[in-house]
Design a protein around this motif. Sequence first.
Motif, mmCIF file in Angstrom:
data_model
loop_
_atom_site.group_PDB
_atom_site.id
_atom_site.type_symbol
_atom_site.label_atom_id
_atom_site.label_comp_id
_atom_site.label_asym_id
_atom_site.label_seq_id
_atom_site.Cartn_x
_atom_site.Cartn_y
_atom_site.Cartn_z
ATOM 1 N N GLU A 10 0.828 -1.207 0.000
ATOM 2 C CA GLU A 10 0.000 0.000 0.000
ATOM 3 C C GLU A 10 0.864 1.259 0.000
ATOM 4 O O GLU A 10 0.564 2.249 -0.695
ATOM 5 N N ALA A 11 1.959 1.219 0.768
ATOM 6 C CA ALA A 11 2.858 2.381 0.810
ATOM 7 C C ALA A 11 3.499 2.606 -0.557
ATOM 8 O O ALA A 11 3.587 3.742 -1.048
ATOM 9 N N LEU A 12 3.950 1.502 -1.192
ATOM 10 C CA LEU A 12 4.556 1.629 -2.529
ATOM 11 C C LEU A 12 3.537 2.106 -3.550
ATOM 12 O O LEU A 12 3.834 2.945 -4.426
ATOM 13 N N THR A 13 2.320 1.569 -3.448
ATOM 14 C CA THR A 13 1.262 1.988 -4.370
ATOM 15 C C THR A 13 0.958 3.463 -4.188
ATOM 16 O O THR A 13 0.803 4.217 -5.163
ATOM 17 N N SER A 14 0.873 3.904 -2.951
ATOM 18 C CA SER A 14 0.611 5.316 -2.669
ATOM 19 C C SER A 14 1.754 6.187 -3.181
ATOM 20 O O SER A 14 1.529 7.258 -3.782
ATOM 21 N N LEU A 15 2.977 5.749 -2.969
ATOM 22 C CA LEU A 15 4.142 6.500 -3.452
ATOM 23 C C LEU A 15 4.140 6.580 -4.971
ATOM 24 O O LEU A 15 4.383 7.642 -5.561
ATOM 25 N N GLU A 16 3.863 5.457 -5.605
ATOM 26 C CA GLU A 16 3.823 5.422 -7.084
ATOM 27 C C GLU A 16 2.724 6.345 -7.590
ATOM 28 O O GLU A 16 2.904 7.081 -8.579
#
Length: 200
Positions: A174-180
């Motif tokens: 979720e953190a990576l998705t949000s960052l992306e």
Amino acid sequence: MRTPLMLMLLTALLTLLSGCQHIKSQNDLATEQIVVVEKQRQQTLSQWLQDIQDVMAMNQEQLQQQLKDQGVAKPAQANELFRYVLLNQQLKDRLGWIRARDGLRQLKQYPVVSGELQVLIDVLLQHNQAMINADARDSRLHEAFLQSQDQQQKITEALQQSHRQTQELQQKIEALTSLERNMSIRRALTTDAPKEPASE
């Protein structure tokens, strides 16, 4: 001539009669011995049955005290050995049943033990061996239960660890998705922003 012959016949007859009397006395003696032995066995049986009632009425402290009073050595006399067997049997633990079984096996070799006494000892032997076997079976089942519990605990801990790892991985995704997503928005904003006219 007739007198010595008569004397010889009379002597032979008296010898024969005394031999018959001797055989009769031996038979009477053997019968008396059988009666005495049978009386002793009946007395022993009565005493043993009374001992069973007495020992079964005792509590654990009394049993322990009686065994302590008897001392460390196993008694040699049949009656004392039988009481020792009963005291150990009533302790209701594996070691007591083993000592009782071994004492009963020893008692079976005593000359006084026959008839009803033999039957009584056989019944008690079967009882003690059954208790030993049941205790061993319970110990195995308890050990298997503990192992099963330990295995269940390990499985539960592994599942909890796996669940935590899944949650952590989900949070990272979720953190990576949000960052992306944020980076994509910034790129889009940077690319779509109108360029200022060049100054003349």
